[in-house]
Design an enzyme around this catalytic site. Sequence first.
Site, PDB file in Angstrom:
ATOM      1  N   CYS A 197     -34.233  -0.134 112.160  1.00  0.00           N
ATOM      2  CA  CYS A 197     -33.168   0.506 112.107  1.00  0.00           C
ATOM      3  C   CYS A 197     -31.940   0.123 111.241  1.00  0.00           C
ATOM      4  O   CYS A 197     -31.068   0.805 111.136  1.00  0.00           O
ATOM      5  CB  CYS A 197     -32.744   0.653 113.580  1.00  0.00           C
ATOM      6  SG  CYS A 197     -33.783   1.578 114.474  1.00  0.00           S
ATOM      7  N   TYR A 219     -27.768   6.556 112.483  1.00  0.00           N
ATOM      8  CA  TYR A 219     -26.236   6.213 113.068  1.00  0.00           C
ATOM      9  C   TYR A 219     -25.309   6.141 111.506  1.00  0.00           C
ATOM     10  O   TYR A 219     -25.490   5.453 110.535  1.00  0.00           O
ATOM     11  CB  TYR A 219     -26.165   5.064 113.753  1.00  0.00           C
ATOM     12  CG  TYR A 219     -24.675   4.904 114.562  1.00  0.00           C
ATOM     13  CD1 TYR A 219     -24.453   5.706 115.631  1.00  0.00           C
ATOM     14  CD2 TYR A 219     -23.754   4.017 114.120  1.00  0.00           C
ATOM     15  CE1 TYR A 219     -23.285   5.855 116.235  1.00  0.00           C
ATOM     16  CE2 TYR A 219     -22.784   4.075 114.767  1.00  0.00           C
ATOM     17  CZ  TYR A 219     -22.435   4.698 115.964  1.00  0.00           C
ATOM     18  OH  TYR A 219     -21.290   4.629 116.690  1.00  0.00           O
ATOM     19  N   GLY A 273     -22.729   4.560 110.500  1.00  0.00           N
ATOM     20  CA  GLY A 273     -22.566   3.377 109.728  1.00  0.00           C
ATOM     21  C   GLY A 273     -23.778   2.644 109.171  1.00  0.00           C
ATOM     22  O   GLY A 273     -23.452   1.430 108.344  1.00  0.00           O
ATOM     23  N   LYS A 274     -24.950   3.099 109.269  1.00  0.00           N
ATOM     24  CA  LYS A 274     -26.323   2.552 108.523  1.00  0.00           C
ATOM     25  C   LYS A 274     -26.137   2.795 107.048  1.00  0.00           C
ATOM     26  O   LYS A 274     -25.523   3.629 106.498  1.00  0.00           O
ATOM     27  CB  LYS A 274     -27.352   3.010 109.590  1.00  0.00           C
ATOM     28  CG  LYS A 274     -27.761   2.610 110.818  1.00  0.00           C
ATOM     29  CD  LYS A 274     -27.746   1.366 111.070  1.00  0.00           C
ATOM     30  CE  LYS A 274     -28.392   0.823 112.357  1.00  0.00           C
ATOM     31  NZ  LYS A 274     -27.590   1.464 113.466  1.00  0.00           N
ATOM     32  N   ASN A 275     -27.115   2.147 106.452  1.00  0.00           N
ATOM     33  CA  ASN A 275     -26.973   2.173 105.054  1.00  0.00           C
ATOM     34  C   ASN A 275     -27.382   3.724 104.406  1.00  0.00           C
ATOM     35  O   ASN A 275     -26.954   4.021 103.633  1.00  0.00           O
ATOM     36  CB  ASN A 275     -27.932   1.343 104.490  1.00  0.00           C
ATOM     37  CG  ASN A 275     -27.654  -0.158 104.611  1.00  0.00           C
ATOM     38  OD1 ASN A 275     -27.032  -0.734 105.662  1.00  0.00           O
ATOM     39  ND2 ASN A 275     -28.217  -1.079 103.579  1.00  0.00           N
TER      40      ASN A 275
END
Length: 368
Positions: free
Chosen positions: A158, A182, A184-186
Amino acid sequence: MIPFLDLKAQYASIKSEIDTAVLGVLASAQYILGDEVAHLEEEFADYCDVKHAVAVNTGTSALHLALLAAGVGRGDEVVTVPFTFVATVSAICYTGALPVFVDVEPVTLTMDPAKLEAAITPRTKAIIPVHLYGQVADMDAIMTIAARHGIPVIEDACQAHGAEYKGHRAGSMGISGCFSFYPGKNLGACGEGGIAVTNDDAHAKTMRMLRDWGQERRYHHVAKGFNYRMDGIQGAILRVKLRHLDGWTAARRAHAAHYSSLLAGLDTVKTPVEVADRRHVYHIYAVRCRDRDGLHRVLEAEGIQSGLHYPIPVHLQKAHEDLGYRPGDFPVSEAAARTVLSLPIYPEMTAKQVEQVVAAVEQDAYVG
């Protein structure tokens, strides 16, 4: 102020592409699943070098479905780590299985293979290593132990979109791999989203059915399923962002290298280590320091946001006190929880901002 991440800056950089993609979904009225999600699945599977990708509404849902596809259920055990976001453990609990923890390595803070075998019992039905902060766990050692016991490995990737282990993409080595989108993920959606990848045809078919109420075809429910479908708008947005992911990863890695170079002369800060043969994608740039909370406050006073990932390991969370673990059971995880601080890192960050963060760290009397 230097934010911990800047989603507005990312949107501004690709605004026309995102807007066009969203308007296309609105015009098509394919709001749930649909062509955009199907194309995302094809493109993300190709990105991970696997046969199948099954898009869902969250990374937690991806983990849940991957466990169910592997046959995990009530009364089983699943081995994972306590130093992770709570969703890893929640997904295990959703199946009715019991989470069993092993500690992490002190360098990478990922699953310690030397401690894995002792946690395996006849009830163990899966192993979930967590590719923490963007660095892949020691998959050769984990896969060797799992194969010896005939236990499937499900990768919690994740935080590791595009990370690699000896040339293999995160998510491609176990029976399945799970990713969160989500924001804010890469690779982040403009809302919630997730995906599970696999080379196993049967697992892919099962996960596709389970995400959509267990339907084999419309109104023919062959399993007790869930409403875990991805929205069409998120699929379209993620397709746009996937085209930029490699460039964003290169920027993250450059910022991480800049941080590490500037902080190398300080004996008061321990910078993250990128293990040989692994490609770290730096979802989080986490340093270790003696008075983590003190540094956190000092940076905040300087207008610099930082993060705590994670201040309480899962085995010590009140929600999971029923598992019976106590302080001292997993000393490496507990030490990390006391000392890890995440510095700002995102593709749109400038070299000057990195230098400003480092200057604040250098001046902080609390770091030790």
